[in-house]
Write an enzyme that holds these catalytic residues in place. Sequence first.
Site, PDB file in Angstrom:
ATOM      1  N   CYS A  91       0.514 -14.929   0.726  1.00 15.97           N
ATOM      2  CA  CYS A  91      -0.416 -14.050   1.446  1.00 15.97           C
ATOM      3  C   CYS A  91      -1.735 -14.764   1.773  1.00 15.97           C
ATOM      4  O   CYS A  91      -2.400 -15.287   0.880  1.00 15.97           O
ATOM      5  CB  CYS A  91      -0.684 -12.830   0.574  1.00 15.97           C
ATOM      6  SG  CYS A  91      -2.033 -11.808   1.148  1.00 15.97           S
TER       7      CYS A  91
ATOM      8  N   ARG B 214      -1.550   1.454   0.245  1.00 15.04           N
ATOM      9  CA  ARG B 214      -0.566   0.367   0.259  1.00 15.04           C
ATOM     10  C   ARG B 214      -0.680  -0.464  -1.017  1.00 15.04           C
ATOM     11  O   ARG B 214      -1.743  -0.556  -1.619  1.00 15.04           O
ATOM     12  CB  ARG B 214      -0.802  -0.518   1.473  1.00 15.04           C
ATOM     13  CG  ARG B 214      -0.782   0.268   2.764  1.00 15.04           C
ATOM     14  CD  ARG B 214      -0.947  -0.644   3.933  1.00 15.04           C
ATOM     15  NE  ARG B 214       0.172  -1.565   4.010  1.00 15.04           N
ATOM     16  CZ  ARG B 214       1.323  -1.291   4.608  1.00 15.04           C
ATOM     17  NH1 ARG B 214       1.488  -0.130   5.193  1.00 15.04           N
ATOM     18  NH2 ARG B 214       2.295  -2.168   4.633  1.00 15.04           N
ATOM     19  N   PHE B 215       0.418  -1.070  -1.403  1.00 12.01           N
ATOM     20  CA  PHE B 215       0.462  -1.844  -2.652  1.00 12.01           C
ATOM     21  C   PHE B 215       0.269  -3.324  -2.328  1.00 12.01           C
ATOM     22  O   PHE B 215       1.224  -4.108  -2.340  1.00 12.01           O
ATOM     23  CB  PHE B 215       1.784  -1.604  -3.362  1.00 12.01           C
ATOM     24  CG  PHE B 215       2.051  -0.142  -3.626  1.00 12.01           C
ATOM     25  CD1 PHE B 215       1.275   0.570  -4.540  1.00 12.01           C
ATOM     26  CD2 PHE B 215       3.058   0.534  -2.946  1.00 12.01           C
ATOM     27  CE1 PHE B 215       1.512   1.909  -4.778  1.00 12.01           C
ATOM     28  CE2 PHE B 215       3.303   1.872  -3.178  1.00 12.01           C
ATOM     29  CZ  PHE B 215       2.527   2.575  -4.094  1.00 12.01           C
ATOM     30  N   THR B 216      -0.952  -3.691  -2.020  1.00  7.09           N
ATOM     31  CA  THR B 216      -1.219  -5.035  -1.509  1.00  7.09           C
ATOM     32  C   THR B 216      -1.741  -5.994  -2.576  1.00  7.09           C
ATOM     33  O   THR B 216      -2.261  -5.579  -3.608  1.00  7.09           O
ATOM     34  CB  THR B 216      -2.268  -4.966  -0.381  1.00  7.09           C
ATOM     35  OG1 THR B 216      -3.444  -4.335  -0.888  1.00  7.09           O
ATOM     36  CG2 THR B 216      -1.762  -4.193   0.814  1.00  7.09           C
ATOM     37  N   VAL B 217      -1.581  -7.272  -2.287  1.00 11.99           N
ATOM     38  CA  VAL B 217      -2.274  -8.324  -3.013  1.00 11.99           C
ATOM     39  C   VAL B 217      -3.329  -8.875  -2.066  1.00 11.99           C
ATOM     40  O   VAL B 217      -3.137  -8.819  -0.849  1.00 11.99           O
ATOM     41  CB  VAL B 217      -1.314  -9.450  -3.462  1.00 11.99           C
ATOM     42  CG1 VAL B 217      -0.424  -8.982  -4.574  1.00 11.99           C
ATOM     43  CG2 VAL B 217      -0.495  -9.997  -2.290  1.00 11.99           C
TER      44      VAL B 217
ATOM     45  N   GLU C 143      -9.764  -5.986  -1.852  1.00 18.66           N
ATOM     46  CA  GLU C 143     -10.133  -6.468  -0.515  1.00 18.66           C
ATOM     47  C   GLU C 143     -10.626  -7.913  -0.648  1.00 18.66           C
ATOM     48  O   GLU C 143     -11.693  -8.173  -1.220  1.00 18.66           O
ATOM     49  CB  GLU C 143     -11.205  -5.542   0.076  1.00 18.66           C
ATOM     50  CG  GLU C 143     -11.857  -6.042   1.345  1.00 18.66           C
ATOM     51  CD  GLU C 143     -10.873  -6.466   2.429  1.00 18.66           C
ATOM     52  OE1 GLU C 143      -9.912  -5.739   2.713  1.00 18.66           O
ATOM     53  OE2 GLU C 143     -11.077  -7.571   2.983  1.00 18.66           O
ATOM     54  N   SER C 144      -9.849  -8.835  -0.101  1.00 21.20           N
ATOM     55  CA  SER C 144     -10.129 -10.258  -0.325  1.00 21.20           C
ATOM     56  C   SER C 144     -11.522 -10.686   0.136  1.00 21.20           C
ATOM     57  O   SER C 144     -12.169 -11.508  -0.503  1.00 21.20           O
ATOM     58  CB  SER C 144      -9.072 -11.107   0.370  1.00 21.20           C
ATOM     59  OG  SER C 144      -9.115 -10.891   1.766  1.00 21.20           O
TER      60      SER C 144
HETATM   61  N1  LIG Z   1      -7.359  -6.213   3.398  1.00 18.42           N
HETATM   62  C1  LIG Z   1      -6.566  -6.789   2.449  1.00 18.42           C
HETATM   63  C2  LIG Z   1      -5.196  -7.063   3.040  1.00 18.42           C
HETATM   64  C3  LIG Z   1      -4.228  -7.481   1.974  1.00 18.42           C
HETATM   65  C4  LIG Z   1      -2.790  -7.432   2.522  1.00 18.42           C
HETATM   66  O1  LIG Z   1      -2.496  -6.825   3.557  1.00 18.42           O
HETATM   67  N2  LIG Z   1      -1.874  -8.096   1.785  1.00 18.42           N
HETATM   68  C5  LIG Z   1      -0.489  -8.070   2.184  1.00 18.42           C
HETATM   69  C6  LIG Z   1       0.169  -9.416   1.990  1.00 18.42           C
HETATM   70  S1  LIG Z   1      -0.386 -10.665   3.066  1.00 18.42           S
HETATM   71  C7  LIG Z   1       0.291  -7.128   1.286  1.00 18.42           C
HETATM   72  O2  LIG Z   1       0.174  -7.201   0.082  1.00 18.42           O
HETATM   73  N3  LIG Z   1       1.090  -6.280   1.879  1.00 18.42           N
HETATM   74  C8  LIG Z   1       1.930  -5.382   1.166  1.00 18.42           C
HETATM   75  C9  LIG Z   1       2.034  -4.067   1.852  1.00 18.42           C
HETATM   76  O3  LIG Z   1       1.256  -3.832   2.781  1.00 18.42           O
HETATM   77  O4  LIG Z   1       2.890  -3.286   1.447  1.00 18.42           O
HETATM   78  C10 LIG Z   1      -7.245  -8.048   1.952  1.00 18.42           C
HETATM   79  O5  LIG Z   1      -7.773  -8.819   2.779  1.00 18.42           O
HETATM   80  O6  LIG Z   1      -7.279  -8.238   0.748  1.00 18.42           O
END
Ligand SMILES: N[C@@H](CCC(=O)N[C@@H](CS)C(=O)NCC(=O)O)C(=O)O
Length: 381
Positions: free
Chosen positions: A114, A183-186, A201-202
Amino acid sequence: MLKPWHISLSRSLRPWASCTIARGPFAHKAFGTKSSLQCTVITSSSFKSARNTVSLRAMTTTRDTTLQSDIAKMKTEPDGSFKRAPSSYRNTIQKGGQFEPESDRYHLYVSYACPWATRTLIVRKLKGLEDIIPTTVVSPHMGTHGWPFASVDKFPGADVDPLYNSDHVRDLYLKADPDYGGRFTVPVLWDKKTHKIVNNESSEIIRIFNTAFNDLIPADKAGLDIYPANLRNEIDELNEWIYPDINNGVYRSGFATTQEAYQKAVLEVFAALDKVEKILTGKDYLVAERLTEADVRLWVTIIRFDPVYVGHFKCNIRTIRDGYPAIHSWLRKLYWNNDAFKSSTDFNHIKTHYYWSHPSINPTRIVPVGPIPNIKPLDSV
Ligand SMILES: N[C@@H](CCC(=O)N[C@@H](CS)C(=O)NCC(=O)O)C(=O)O
């Protein structure tokens, strides 16, 4: 009156939808997992009947939900353009605040695949925070249940969750807030003391890393400032167009579902790259003659460009290596001369993730062999 919904468990459907599907006994049996989000949901005005309906539908909807979930995740607008959902946790770390700067209190969950997570890895390393903030790396196979840990998907370089032995990143989000509907984001910056998410939020996590722990690290690391006061306006101005046109622009190109939306996005990507090429001609950094967060934020997209975005996201008007000599030189100097960049990059995770995890774009999940090499040496032209 029943009404069909396409599920992505948006805030408007919670809390009952997430509770029922995440925990309902029927959903359990139907999918054989703790949670399952991929089904069509029928809602009604009555809470009780909505719950029952959701559970039963979860039992009977299609089992092969990967494609559905992929499309639901990459939600597009009615005109076919892709919009990224905002991050949910936006706390900071500061003295006297809810989250105090402390060693080994926080944990960073990332994916090498990511770009947003990679920003945080780079700044963590630049600032010498490796001992203060340990990290855990997920497997690049982002599937039906999102990002898995190595306990359920032993991918080389992936870790098990050392704190809770979670199966997926989503388990962390639901541990912090069982009603979580986002959403379950990294990346995830996790607080071990309160078992809560500090920030996901990165762009904010890298600013936290830039200053919050300065009292706990050696002076040379504390002195490194990637968002210095005198350059903030210039950095902010760059971020303002580089984020939508390049960082997120490649996703807008790749996830577009109409020709018009794709063409608009891809042309914007390359117009912005042309602008960056001019800025970097004869220079080593975007702003002044020093490394700033503007470089970090752009770099994570450019390092993925030739290996992934050219093919997978159809950003193929030019490659970086053949079309943008100044950007290419800046890319390679940071990669080969600064270990914070190289050590935060894993091309196997990057390529596997994109080509495997978006079956709506790449149904065969075949990961291309090229380009060879993924990044050229410094002395090549
Ligand atoms: N705004 C967030 C975006 C993070 C993001 O979208 N990460 C993606 C991977 S590149 C993710 O984990 N997506 C999983 C999902 O949306 O289910 C940031 O910059 O930290």
